[in-house]
Each structure stands twice: as structure tokens, then as C-alpha cells.
Scaffold this motif. Sequence first.
Motif, short mmCIF file in Angstrom:
data_model
loop_
_atom_site.label_atom_id
_atom_site.label_comp_id
_atom_site.label_asym_id
_atom_site.label_seq_id
_atom_site.Cartn_x
_atom_site.Cartn_y
_atom_site.Cartn_z
N GLU A 26 0.82 -1.21 0.00
CA GLU A 26 0.00 0.00 0.00
C GLU A 26 0.86 1.26 0.00
N ALA A 27 2.03 1.20 0.64
CA ALA A 27 2.94 2.34 0.56
C ALA A 27 3.37 2.58 -0.88
N THR A 28 3.62 1.50 -1.61
CA THR A 28 3.95 1.62 -3.02
C THR A 28 2.78 2.21 -3.80
N SER A 29 1.58 1.70 -3.55
CA SER A 29 0.39 2.16 -4.25
C SER A 29 0.16 3.65 -3.99
N ASP A 30 0.34 4.08 -2.74
CA ASP A 30 0.16 5.49 -2.42
C ASP A 30 1.20 6.37 -3.11
N ALA A 31 2.44 5.91 -3.14
CA ALA A 31 3.49 6.69 -3.79
C ALA A 31 3.24 6.82 -5.29
N ILE A 32 2.70 5.76 -5.90
CA ILE A 32 2.35 5.81 -7.31
C ILE A 32 1.25 6.85 -7.54
N ASP A 33 0.24 6.86 -6.67
CA ASP A 33 -0.79 7.88 -6.77
C ASP A 33 -0.20 9.29 -6.64
N ASP A 34 0.74 9.44 -5.73
CA ASP A 34 1.38 10.75 -5.54
C ASP A 34 2.01 11.25 -6.82
N VAL A 35 2.71 10.37 -7.50
CA VAL A 35 3.37 10.76 -8.74
C VAL A 35 2.35 11.24 -9.76
N ASN A 36 1.25 10.50 -9.90
CA ASN A 36 0.24 10.89 -10.87
C ASN A 36 -0.45 12.20 -10.50
N VAL A 37 -0.69 12.42 -9.20
CA VAL A 37 -1.26 13.68 -8.75
C VAL A 37 -0.30 14.83 -9.05
N ALA A 252 -18.76 1.40 -16.08
CA ALA A 252 -18.17 0.99 -14.80
C ALA A 252 -17.00 0.05 -15.02
N LEU A 253 -17.16 -0.90 -15.95
CA LEU A 253 -16.07 -1.83 -16.25
C LEU A 253 -14.86 -1.07 -16.78
N ALA A 254 -15.10 -0.03 -17.59
CA ALA A 254 -14.00 0.78 -18.10
C ALA A 254 -13.31 1.54 -16.98
N MET A 255 -14.07 2.08 -16.04
CA MET A 255 -13.48 2.79 -14.89
C MET A 255 -12.57 1.86 -14.11
N ILE A 256 -13.03 0.63 -13.89
CA ILE A 256 -12.23 -0.34 -13.14
C ILE A 256 -10.98 -0.72 -13.91
N ARG A 257 -11.13 -1.00 -15.20
CA ARG A 257 -10.01 -1.51 -15.98
C ARG A 257 -8.98 -0.45 -16.33
N TYR A 258 -9.43 0.76 -16.64
CA TYR A 258 -8.55 1.75 -17.25
C TYR A 258 -8.11 2.89 -16.33
N HIS A 259 -8.58 2.95 -15.08
CA HIS A 259 -8.27 4.15 -14.31
C HIS A 259 -6.78 4.28 -13.98
N SER A 260 -6.02 3.18 -14.07
CA SER A 260 -4.57 3.26 -13.91
C SER A 260 -3.83 3.32 -15.25
N PHE A 261 -4.57 3.39 -16.33
CA PHE A 261 -3.98 3.45 -17.67
C PHE A 261 -3.70 4.92 -18.01
N TYR A 262 -2.83 5.53 -17.20
CA TYR A 262 -2.51 6.95 -17.36
C TYR A 262 -1.90 7.28 -18.72
N PRO A 263 -1.10 6.40 -19.32
CA PRO A 263 -0.56 6.74 -20.64
C PRO A 263 -1.66 7.04 -21.65
N TRP A 264 -2.84 6.45 -21.45
CA TRP A 264 -3.97 6.66 -22.36
C TRP A 264 -4.84 7.83 -21.94
N HIS A 265 -5.37 7.77 -20.70
CA HIS A 265 -6.39 8.76 -20.36
C HIS A 265 -5.83 10.10 -19.94
N SER A 266 -4.54 10.18 -19.61
CA SER A 266 -3.96 11.45 -19.19
C SER A 266 -2.86 11.96 -20.11
N ALA A 267 -2.06 11.04 -20.66
CA ALA A 267 -0.90 11.45 -21.46
C ALA A 267 -1.14 11.41 -22.97
N GLY A 268 -2.28 10.89 -23.39
CA GLY A 268 -2.64 10.93 -24.81
C GLY A 268 -2.03 9.84 -25.67
N GLY A 269 -1.45 8.82 -25.06
CA GLY A 269 -0.86 7.74 -25.82
C GLY A 269 -1.89 6.70 -26.25
#
Length: 331
Positions: A26-37, A252-269
Motif C-alpha cells: 500500500e505504501a507503493t500504491s500510495d506513492a504511485i498515486d502521488d506521482v500521478n497527482v 463501470a467496467l471501463a473505470m475499473i479496468r482503465y483508471h490506472s492506464f494513465y498513458p492513455w487517459h492522461s498522457a494521450g498515448g
Amino acid sequence: MAPAMDIETPNVAENFNDHRDGLALEATSDAIDDVNVMKAAMRVKNGTATQEEVDIYDQSQFDAEKDKTQFRQYEDACDRVKNFYREQHEKQTVAYNLKARNDFKTKTRAEMTIWQAMEKLNTLIDESDPDTSLSQIEHLLQAAEAIRRDGKPKWFQLTGLVHDLGKLLFFYDSRGQWDVVGDTFPVGCRFDESIIYPGTFENNPDSKDPIYSDKHGIYSPGCGMDNIMLSWGHDEYLYHICKEQSTLPDEALAMIRYHSFYPWHSAGGYRWMMNDKDEKMLAAVKAFNPYDLYSKSDEMPDPAKLKEYYMELINTYFPPREGETERVIRW
């Protein structure tokens, strides 16, 4: 508030099957969230953000007054996750992903209701989040309640409640933290520059494969996100469970599957993969993302008071079978 924790340095000599440290996960997960924020906040602040990134900040109402740049310092967060991503980027291969999916389809790891799964997650990860002292059930309720306060549909609320339950994978078939948490990306084609720390794919054998290193690889333009293989982890695991055992809508399925797919939904890849359906799914993921990242500092919810309300939602979208009062999910 729980103390901040440093990420474990991967120890190849450690017997992972005898030592699954949920606090470190969970410390890893939180730090990953921090980077994206921090990445998004810095681009917004500097005026270099895409309109899509600005919209993530503007569209959510529950967090409108929060200073999203103050959760932690960006450079510190970056330094803490580089080792994690180096390991993840070296090991998330096509071969591993094919095996992980085969293992998923050929065995049942546990049988539990949704609420039991939330309680089990508490035994893995508890009082470990540097940004909150809440239990995992309380954190899941935080996200769901933030969505509820903003008047979103009930299926959206339930998605907020269950979206992290895939971390149960850490109990079962995971080989480390790297195949449970972290930003996700497609395998089977060239690793795009939109992925965080793209230079750390150098030791991934797929990066030198003549097919997998091609821009399109095993896919074709417009093939649709439903037909791609995303790096295996807790989101992909939960997506397949919900797809097979719930009546949640495609959004809902897309939210679950893709919310960590930052290269797509945030970076435009990876836009070349999209079909018409994916345009709608992208909008859904963008609507969900703020509740995933920014709901942790909200007030503490009371699980006892909220359980009846959310059990009604669970039973609606995970309908009990004959003889059941709650749907027993095959995990």
C-alpha cells in the motif's frame, strides 16, 4: 495519521510466498498515486497541461477547494517509485501476461461476497496509508461517498466502493508488488513514450522482439481497447471478475479496468487503438479518476451506518443466485 513509509527495495533473495507485506504494497500504491497527482498538478500550474488534464481538475466538485499540489512533493515521490517501475517494466512481458490470464481462467482462488472481500482486504493492508489512518473499508467508502455526494448514478457509486478490491490478488497469485499495483500499459506492441519512465523498459525482452517492439505489434489501428492485453495487475484482475460476475455497465467496467492506464487517459498515448466505443469509455474513466486520487482526505465514513445502503447496491449489480442472500464471488 499513519506515518509515511518508504518503499521496500526489491529483494531477489526473499521468499515472496512466505512474506507478503501488505503495508509495503500500500505504501507503493500510495506513492504511485502521488506521482500521478503531482505530474498533473505541475502541468496545470505551469500552464502546460492538456485540456483533458485541466478537465480532470475542473469537472469534479467534491475536491474543488482542495490544494492538490500539497499531498507530497513531486520529486520525492518520483524518487520513491523509480525502483518499483524498473522492476515492473522489466517483468511485464507478453509471456507473463498470457500465463497470468491462463491462471486466472483455470482456477478459483477463493469464494467470498463483496463485503467479505472488503473485510479481507483490511487484513492485508491496514493503517498503512500515509495520507489517511482509515481502514481499507473506510477508504473504499470514502471514494463511494464522494461520488454519491456529487449525485452520480448508483452504479458509479458502487464502482467507487469496489474499485480497489483487486488488490486481493496480492494474497494469491502475485509474484511481487509489480504485478499488483502501478500504472498499466499494453503489452504486445512498442512501449510508448507516454508511459512513466519509458527508459526502464530496456531490460524487458519484448522491447527487442521484432514483433512486440513494432508500434502496432500484435494489434491493428482501431482494434478497440476491449481487444488489447493490458499489463496484469489488480485492475485487470478485478475487471475480469466484474465482467463475468456482475451486471455493471460498460462505463463501470471501463473505470475499473482503465483508471490506472494513465498513458492513455492522461498522457494521450495509444489513441491509435481506439474505436467508437472507446471514446465514450475514455470520458467515463476521466470522470472517475478524481475520485480515485483525491478522496482520501475526506472525513471518516462509518461503515456500520453505511453498510445497509451499499449492500443494496451490491445486491443490485452482483445479484444473488438462488439460495443466496449475497452473491458469492469466485475470486
